[in-house]
Motif scaffolding. Sequence first.
Motif, PDB file in Angstrom:
ATOM      1  N   GLY A   1       0.846  -1.174   0.000  1.00 11.61           N
ATOM      2  CA  GLY A   1       0.000   0.000   0.000  1.00 11.61           C
ATOM      3  C   GLY A   1       0.879   1.220   0.000  1.00 11.61           C
ATOM      4  O   GLY A   1       1.593   1.478   0.969  1.00 11.61           O
ATOM      5  N   GLU A   2       0.868   1.960  -1.094  1.00  8.81           N
ATOM      6  CA  GLU A   2       1.821   3.045  -1.265  1.00  8.81           C
ATOM      7  C   GLU A   2       1.113   4.262  -1.864  1.00  8.81           C
ATOM      8  O   GLU A   2       0.343   4.122  -2.825  1.00  8.81           O
ATOM      9  CB  GLU A   2       2.956   2.579  -2.178  1.00  8.81           C
ATOM     10  CG  GLU A   2       4.129   3.510  -2.253  1.00  8.81           C
ATOM     11  CD  GLU A   2       5.300   2.863  -2.985  1.00  8.81           C
ATOM     12  OE1 GLU A   2       6.069   3.602  -3.610  1.00  8.81           O
ATOM     13  OE2 GLU A   2       5.429   1.626  -2.939  1.00  8.81           O
ATOM     14  N   GLU A   3       1.353   5.411  -1.333  1.00  9.21           N
ATOM     15  CA  GLU A   3       0.730   6.625  -1.844  1.00  9.21           C
ATOM     16  C   GLU A   3       1.082   6.826  -3.311  1.00  9.21           C
ATOM     17  O   GLU A   3       2.239   6.738  -3.713  1.00  9.21           O
ATOM     18  CB  GLU A   3       1.176   7.839  -1.030  1.00  9.21           C
ATOM     19  CG  GLU A   3       0.457   9.114  -1.419  1.00  9.21           C
ATOM     20  CD  GLU A   3       0.778  10.271  -0.492  1.00  9.21           C
ATOM     21  OE1 GLU A   3       0.385  11.409  -0.825  1.00  9.21           O
ATOM     22  OE2 GLU A   3       1.413  10.037   0.550  1.00  9.21           O
ATOM     23  N   GLY A   4       0.067   7.059  -4.119  1.00  9.77           N
ATOM     24  CA  GLY A   4       0.276   7.279  -5.543  1.00  9.77           C
ATOM     25  C   GLY A   4       0.420   6.007  -6.357  1.00  9.77           C
ATOM     26  O   GLY A   4       0.632   6.071  -7.563  1.00  9.77           O
ATOM     27  N   LYS A   5       0.271   4.833  -5.711  1.00  9.77           N
ATOM     28  CA  LYS A   5       0.439   3.562  -6.405  1.00  9.77           C
ATOM     29  C   LYS A   5      -0.847   2.748  -6.396  1.00  9.77           C
ATOM     30  O   LYS A   5      -1.757   2.980  -5.596  1.00  9.77           O
ATOM     31  CB  LYS A   5       1.573   2.749  -5.773  1.00  9.77           C
ATOM     32  CG  LYS A   5       2.941   3.422  -5.866  1.00  9.77           C
ATOM     33  CD  LYS A   5       3.399   3.559  -7.299  1.00  9.77           C
ATOM     34  CE  LYS A   5       4.789   4.190  -7.384  1.00  9.77           C
ATOM     35  NZ  LYS A   5       5.236   4.343  -8.784  1.00  9.77           N
ATOM     36  N   PHE A   6      -0.899   1.782  -7.299  1.00  7.42           N
ATOM     37  CA  PHE A   6      -2.045   0.886  -7.437  1.00  7.42           C
ATOM     38  C   PHE A   6      -1.552  -0.542  -7.230  1.00  7.42           C
ATOM     39  O   PHE A   6      -0.547  -0.951  -7.808  1.00  7.42           O
ATOM     40  CB  PHE A   6      -2.647   1.026  -8.839  1.00  7.42           C
ATOM     41  CG  PHE A   6      -3.856   0.161  -9.095  1.00  7.42           C
ATOM     42  CD1 PHE A   6      -5.131   0.712  -9.095  1.00  7.42           C
ATOM     43  CD2 PHE A   6      -3.722  -1.195  -9.349  1.00  7.42           C
ATOM     44  CE1 PHE A   6      -6.251  -0.083  -9.347  1.00  7.42           C
ATOM     45  CE2 PHE A   6      -4.822  -1.991  -9.599  1.00  7.42           C
ATOM     46  CZ  PHE A   6      -6.090  -1.433  -9.594  1.00  7.42           C
ATOM     47  N   GLY A   7      -2.258  -1.299  -6.397  1.00  9.94           N
ATOM     48  CA  GLY A   7      -1.982  -2.726  -6.253  1.00  9.94           C
ATOM     49  C   GLY A   7      -3.234  -3.517  -6.550  1.00  9.94           C
ATOM     50  O   GLY A   7      -4.334  -3.144  -6.103  1.00  9.94           O
ATOM     51  N   GLY A   8      -3.096  -4.615  -7.308  1.00  6.63           N
ATOM     52  CA  GLY A   8      -4.315  -5.325  -7.678  1.00  6.63           C
ATOM     53  C   GLY A   8      -4.149  -6.768  -8.102  1.00  6.63           C
ATOM     54  O   GLY A   8      -3.058  -7.230  -8.436  1.00  6.63           O
ATOM     55  N   TRP A   9      -5.271  -7.498  -8.042  1.00  4.80           N
ATOM     56  CA  TRP A   9      -5.550  -8.761  -8.731  1.00  4.80           C
ATOM     57  C   TRP A   9      -4.661  -9.958  -8.365  1.00  4.80           C
ATOM     58  O   TRP A   9      -4.094 -10.611  -9.259  1.00  4.80           O
ATOM     59  CB  TRP A   9      -5.495  -8.522 -10.241  1.00  4.80           C
ATOM     60  CG  TRP A   9      -6.267  -7.333 -10.679  1.00  4.80           C
ATOM     61  CD1 TRP A   9      -7.606  -7.095 -10.503  1.00  4.80           C
ATOM     62  CD2 TRP A   9      -5.750  -6.167 -11.346  1.00  4.80           C
ATOM     63  NE1 TRP A   9      -7.948  -5.873 -11.032  1.00  4.80           N
ATOM     64  CE2 TRP A   9      -6.840  -5.275 -11.560  1.00  4.80           C
ATOM     65  CE3 TRP A   9      -4.480  -5.799 -11.796  1.00  4.80           C
ATOM     66  CZ2 TRP A   9      -6.690  -4.055 -12.198  1.00  4.80           C
ATOM     67  CZ3 TRP A   9      -4.324  -4.581 -12.416  1.00  4.80           C
ATOM     68  CH2 TRP A   9      -5.413  -3.722 -12.614  1.00  4.80           C
ATOM     69  N   PRO A  10      -4.557 -10.330  -7.090  1.00  4.11           N
ATOM     70  CA  PRO A  10      -3.812 -11.556  -6.769  1.00  4.11           C
ATOM     71  C   PRO A  10      -4.324 -12.786  -7.518  1.00  4.11           C
ATOM     72  O   PRO A  10      -3.536 -13.686  -7.847  1.00  4.11           O
ATOM     73  CB  PRO A  10      -4.017 -11.702  -5.251  1.00  4.11           C
ATOM     74  CG  PRO A  10      -4.224 -10.305  -4.774  1.00  4.11           C
ATOM     75  CD  PRO A  10      -4.999  -9.619  -5.871  1.00  4.11           C
TER      76      PRO A  10
ATOM     77  N   PHE B   1       0.976 -10.385  -7.522  1.00  2.00           N
ATOM     78  CA  PHE B   1      -0.037  -9.386  -7.848  1.00  2.00           C
ATOM     79  C   PHE B   1       0.576  -8.336  -8.767  1.00  2.00           C
ATOM     80  O   PHE B   1       1.776  -8.397  -9.094  1.00  2.00           O
ATOM     81  CB  PHE B   1      -0.642  -8.742  -6.590  1.00  2.00           C
ATOM     82  CG  PHE B   1       0.354  -8.179  -5.615  1.00  2.00           C
ATOM     83  CD1 PHE B   1       0.763  -6.865  -5.669  1.00  2.00           C
ATOM     84  CD2 PHE B   1       0.860  -8.991  -4.604  1.00  2.00           C
ATOM     85  CE1 PHE B   1       1.660  -6.344  -4.756  1.00  2.00           C
ATOM     86  CE2 PHE B   1       1.770  -8.480  -3.671  1.00  2.00           C
ATOM     87  CZ  PHE B   1       2.168  -7.155  -3.756  1.00  2.00           C
ATOM     88  N   SER B   2      -0.224  -7.380  -9.195  1.00  2.00           N
ATOM     89  CA  SER B   2       0.230  -6.308 -10.080  1.00  2.00           C
ATOM     90  C   SER B   2       0.350  -5.006  -9.306  1.00  2.00           C
ATOM     91  O   SER B   2      -0.437  -4.738  -8.392  1.00  2.00           O
ATOM     92  CB  SER B   2      -0.757  -6.101 -11.232  1.00  2.00           C
ATOM     93  OG  SER B   2      -0.806  -7.212 -12.092  1.00  2.00           O
ATOM     94  N   THR B   3       1.328  -4.194  -9.684  1.00  2.00           N
ATOM     95  CA  THR B   3       1.433  -2.838  -9.162  1.00  2.00           C
ATOM     96  C   THR B   3       1.582  -1.867 -10.328  1.00  2.00           C
ATOM     97  O   THR B   3       2.061  -2.235 -11.398  1.00  2.00           O
ATOM     98  CB  THR B   3       2.629  -2.664  -8.207  1.00  2.00           C
ATOM     99  OG1 THR B   3       3.847  -2.891  -8.924  1.00  2.00           O
ATOM    100  CG2 THR B   3       2.542  -3.618  -7.033  1.00  2.00           C
ATOM    101  N   GLY B   4       1.158  -0.639 -10.107  1.00  2.00           N
ATOM    102  CA  GLY B   4       1.280   0.402 -11.118  1.00  2.00           C
ATOM    103  C   GLY B   4       1.104   1.755 -10.472  1.00  2.00           C
ATOM    104  O   GLY B   4       1.151   1.895  -9.241  1.00  2.00           O
ATOM    105  N   SER B   5       0.884   2.771 -11.291  1.00  2.00           N
ATOM    106  CA  SER B   5       0.697   4.136 -10.810  1.00  2.00           C
ATOM    107  C   SER B   5      -0.790   4.464 -10.746  1.00  2.00           C
ATOM    108  O   SER B   5      -1.550   4.134 -11.660  1.00  2.00           O
ATOM    109  CB  SER B   5       1.395   5.134 -11.741  1.00  2.00           C
ATOM    110  OG  SER B   5       2.795   4.911 -11.747  1.00  2.00           O
ATOM    111  N   HIS B   6      -1.192   5.113  -9.668  1.00  2.00           N
ATOM    112  CA  HIS B   6      -2.587   5.507  -9.508  1.00  2.00           C
ATOM    113  C   HIS B   6      -2.936   6.645 -10.472  1.00  2.00           C
ATOM    114  O   HIS B   6      -2.160   7.572 -10.687  1.00  2.00           O
ATOM    115  CB  HIS B   6      -2.835   5.973  -8.071  1.00  2.00           C
ATOM    116  CG  HIS B   6      -4.206   6.538  -7.853  1.00  2.00           C
ATOM    117  ND1 HIS B   6      -5.301   5.745  -7.577  1.00  2.00           N
ATOM    118  CD2 HIS B   6      -4.663   7.818  -7.879  1.00  2.00           C
ATOM    119  CE1 HIS B   6      -6.364   6.505  -7.434  1.00  2.00           C
ATOM    120  NE2 HIS B   6      -6.017   7.767  -7.614  1.00  2.00           N
ATOM    121  N   LYS B   7      -4.125   6.560 -11.056  1.00  2.00           N
ATOM    122  CA  LYS B   7      -4.679   7.652 -11.843  1.00  2.00           C
ATOM    123  C   LYS B   7      -6.183   7.639 -11.647  1.00  2.00           C
ATOM    124  O   LYS B   7      -6.821   6.584 -11.779  1.00  2.00           O
ATOM    125  CB  LYS B   7      -4.341   7.515 -13.325  1.00  2.00           C
ATOM    126  CG  LYS B   7      -4.836   8.695 -14.161  1.00  2.00           C
ATOM    127  CD  LYS B   7      -4.399   8.570 -15.612  1.00  2.00           C
ATOM    128  CE  LYS B   7      -4.849   9.776 -16.423  1.00  2.00           C
ATOM    129  NZ  LYS B   7      -4.411   9.676 -17.846  1.00  2.00           N
TER     130      LYS B   7
END
Length: 384
Positions: A36-45, A61-67
């Motif tokens: 769990g990171e500010e400005g980031k996206f975590g998803g879909w185990p 799982f996947s991580t990326g940038s929040h938008k």
Amino acid sequence: MGRLLFCLLSLSLICANPILIRAGEPQVDKKIVVFGEEGKFGGWPANHGMWIWGDEILVGFSTGSHKDLGKERHNIDRQKPEYHVLARSLDGGETWKMEFPNDKGMLINQGGMRHGTTDPKHTEPTPADITEPINFTHPDFCMTMRFQDVHGGVSRLYYSYDRGHTWKGPFKVPDFGQPGVMARSDYIVNGPKDCHVFLTGSKSNNEEGRVFCGRTTDGGLTWKFLSYVGPEPNGFSIMPSTVRLSPTKLVMTTRRREGLGEDKHRWIDTWESNDNGKSWTFLNNAVEDVGEGNPPAMLRLQDGRLCVTYGDRKAPFQMCAKFSSDEGKTWSEPFVLDNNAGGRDLGYPRTVQRPDGKLVTTYYIYYPDSPYRKIVANIWDCGS
């Protein structure tokens, strides 16, 4: 990509009336933020996999940038890299450490299961044929399968003999005579060279999806199509989760979708095979309505019951579990694992059972106090 480790943050369970919890009932012990990171996206185990060896647990799982794409959307930036990552716990899910296999040229996000872009710094070989038999019963074995396109195309297979620290692959997943194969990691090991796989194929119109069963008995050198699971749907049947109950009996749950608009129906159904995957019989619906849809994660508990965990993408947006004491013929009322979601973008769980009987369910979710999607590990008691 930021690598802040959110391994120690525990979320306390707020129970409206603790006195009502009776002995033998399920109960949540704690929720721990894996990522769990500010400005980031975590998803879909559920798109990746989860494995356990004693008190050691590994989840992908996947991580990326929040938008911000809207409250009910996957708020991941489509123009920035998405990474396929791992998190490992050595204490039964109490604490977690992030791992980045793409830095070693492994599990690169090439094509499928992607909402962001592929980082050009990371590359891997073209998928090859399996030429050395896989030892499925190696004590530190794990395997993951990934697809290239949601409606068709090819899929890739990776396996590890050291609990996911290093991976062999990518290898080609055979097409099993299907227009396309959208593979995720649902498999049952039967012996050193013997393994059932449960995959999603393209329908006759080349759209997703129809669940089918395959098998190898020579360590993956060759594979055989065994059966479809049910008739071809108008909508889709995807993302199976399967357990073995005997040498010949299998039970499966799948994610279902039919209809549009006011006629839409999203649910989880249950199937059984009494001939080791050669044919399947519909049992019932494990979950009648999951809102916008969510895949099941099913396992056989140490006490013999079946447990299915899933995200409910309709208000009030919850993570839930159900139990079956009659091999999937009927299911209990839902037990709520997490009822504090900020909206429908949640779920895609994976669940394992620790040696002490506790369950660890990982899923993605966001809470009302923050828009950033997190990966949470829920440690809970399944009751009796």
